[in-house]
Design an enzyme around this catalytic site. Sequence first.
Site, short mmCIF file in Angstrom:
data_model
loop_
_atom_site.label_atom_id
_atom_site.label_comp_id
_atom_site.label_asym_id
_atom_site.label_seq_id
_atom_site.Cartn_x
_atom_site.Cartn_y
_atom_site.Cartn_z
N GLY A 214 -4.62 -5.40 6.14
CA GLY A 214 -3.91 -6.33 5.26
C GLY A 214 -4.47 -7.73 5.27
NE ARG A 215 -5.76 -8.96 11.49
CZ ARG A 215 -5.23 -7.81 11.87
NH1 ARG A 215 -4.19 -7.33 11.21
NH2 ARG A 215 -5.71 -7.13 12.91
CE LYS B 84 6.71 -4.06 10.66
NZ LYS B 84 5.67 -3.78 9.64
CG HIS C 23 -1.12 -41.30 8.31
ND1 HIS C 23 -0.93 -42.64 8.53
CD2 HIS C 23 -2.27 -41.19 7.59
CE1 HIS C 23 -1.91 -43.33 7.95
NE2 HIS C 23 -2.73 -42.46 7.38
CD GLU D 232 9.56 -7.83 5.65
OE1 GLU D 232 9.66 -8.21 6.83
OE2 GLU D 232 8.96 -6.78 5.30
CD GLU E 93 -1.07 -9.20 11.48
OE1 GLU E 93 0.14 -9.48 11.35
OE2 GLU E 93 -1.78 -8.77 10.55
CE LYS F 163 -3.57 0.08 2.74
NZ LYS F 163 -4.41 0.24 3.97
#
Length: 558
Positions: free
Chosen positions: A280-281, A521, A397, A214, A366, A208
């Site tokens: 964001g999520r 961060k 399993h 990153e 979050e 944004k």
Amino acid sequence: MSTPIDATSTQAWARLTQLRQGRDIDLRRAFDEDPGRVERLTFTAADLFVDLSKNLVDTDIVAALVDLAGQVGLTERRDAMFAGERINVTEDRAVLHTALRDPSDVHVDVDGEDVVPLVHEVLAKVYAFAEKVRSGEWVGVTGKRIETVVNIGIGGSDLGPVMVYEALKPYVQQGLSARFISNIDPTDVAENTKDLDPETTLFIVASKTFTTLETLTNARLSRTWLLDTLISAGAIDASDSARSEAVSKHFVAVSTALDKVEAFGIDPANAFGFWDWVGGRYSVDSAIGTSLVVTIGPGSFSDFLAGMHAIDRHFAETDLASNIPALMGLLNVWYVNFFDAQSHAVLPYAQYLHRFAAYLQQLTMESNGKSVRWDGSPVTTATGEVFWGEPGTNGQHAFYQLIHQGTRLIPADFIAVATPANPLVDGDKDVHELFLANFFAQTAALAFGKTADEVRAEGTAEAIVPARVFPGNRPTTSIMAPALTPSVVGQLIALYEHVTFTQGVVWGIDSFDQWGVELGKQLAQQVTPAVAGDEAALEKQDASTQSLVRYYRSHRQR
């Protein structure tokens, strides 16, 4: 917003405490004594068929949970969210991911502006761009059509798109595919680009603010790869104009920072924006989903949005006593706060949903991993759960042993579809039916278990009878749908968004900020010079960090 209501101070909480202390739900007995239990605790919304009957509740407990929702103001806060009020108080923002899937005739005002036309304006722009790529009208710098779309993002700009892409692979246009780069580990870029043809690759940089460390690092690495590979192959020359044209043909952006987009080399006309009222999520249904629109097409993406909207309407309009997201959220509160459950398994019996649990980890943890309420006061209860899971039958399993016979209560959601995308047979056996037999059997085994007498009746030696007893009473929710369509994937996402919201309201927390991700961060920026060799910066770090950095510097091979 008003001060949150302390759930522990309500009459409903006191009643739930009494019910927890005064009775233990035995699912075998509950099913035997109540022939109407399944019908009463099974609900539908859009295409979802949700069976809550194998949860550790009875009529009184469900009624008390619904009363709790009423006493903490769930419906009022829900309505405030849909109306565009600034319920994200620490960032002073509205929370309107639901507006991203509203039809064009809906009106939602934020500060006097109807945001729905803005949503559809951006959506139309994304759709038009996607059609150009899908038709072959948009070509790379050498005139070849695009074959691979690479989404560069992190967090919500990655987890949502990659999960939905994997879930809807049968809907991807032939000749197109998508890849996703998120991790700043350079291996992520290297592995995702090493076998690509730069002439047929399109990068979508999703940030944004166009400042995410990153994402921008990976975007620059990808730009270097593109240009170096094109030049070394003789596809373009090394002039600035050729480089500029290549970047403009092979990079677009999802961002509102048009000056930074342009400085990177992307034409601002090829930037698709979204708004600060989209977290964001919660953003996969915004322009963040551009990679999905390109690969599955505007029609399927519209169906995806319609599925989300259908669950929005269910959550907004359905009485709490039969409101699926509200009930599932209240059940999670029941287990966290009254059974000390600390994790929650999500177990899709659908291989295409293999990234769903990872997506839910960000959505839930979050959102609800908070220790203060929205007014800044400490929480009065435990909050949040660790969400985790893998597709069945792989999980059977791996970790089902812990769920079946371990000492911790782990509520689990099982998800399956009736009609598979790949209806294969093994001889005369329908493999999907074999697969779903496991789905049905696991929830039954978790609920009803196996007693010592039943184990003995199988001829088991007495010495090992205890090891083969299954205690049962392990709660599960079963969610089924006709098929894994774009609409159904959208419904599942919206379902869990509103489950998460419900829990946050009960706990009195702001489910829409994420300050907990910031400190690490900030410290990384301070440590970076030390890692690169700045002794003064290193001396400012704690002793453990200094030791670790020195180990790195002494062992790094160049």
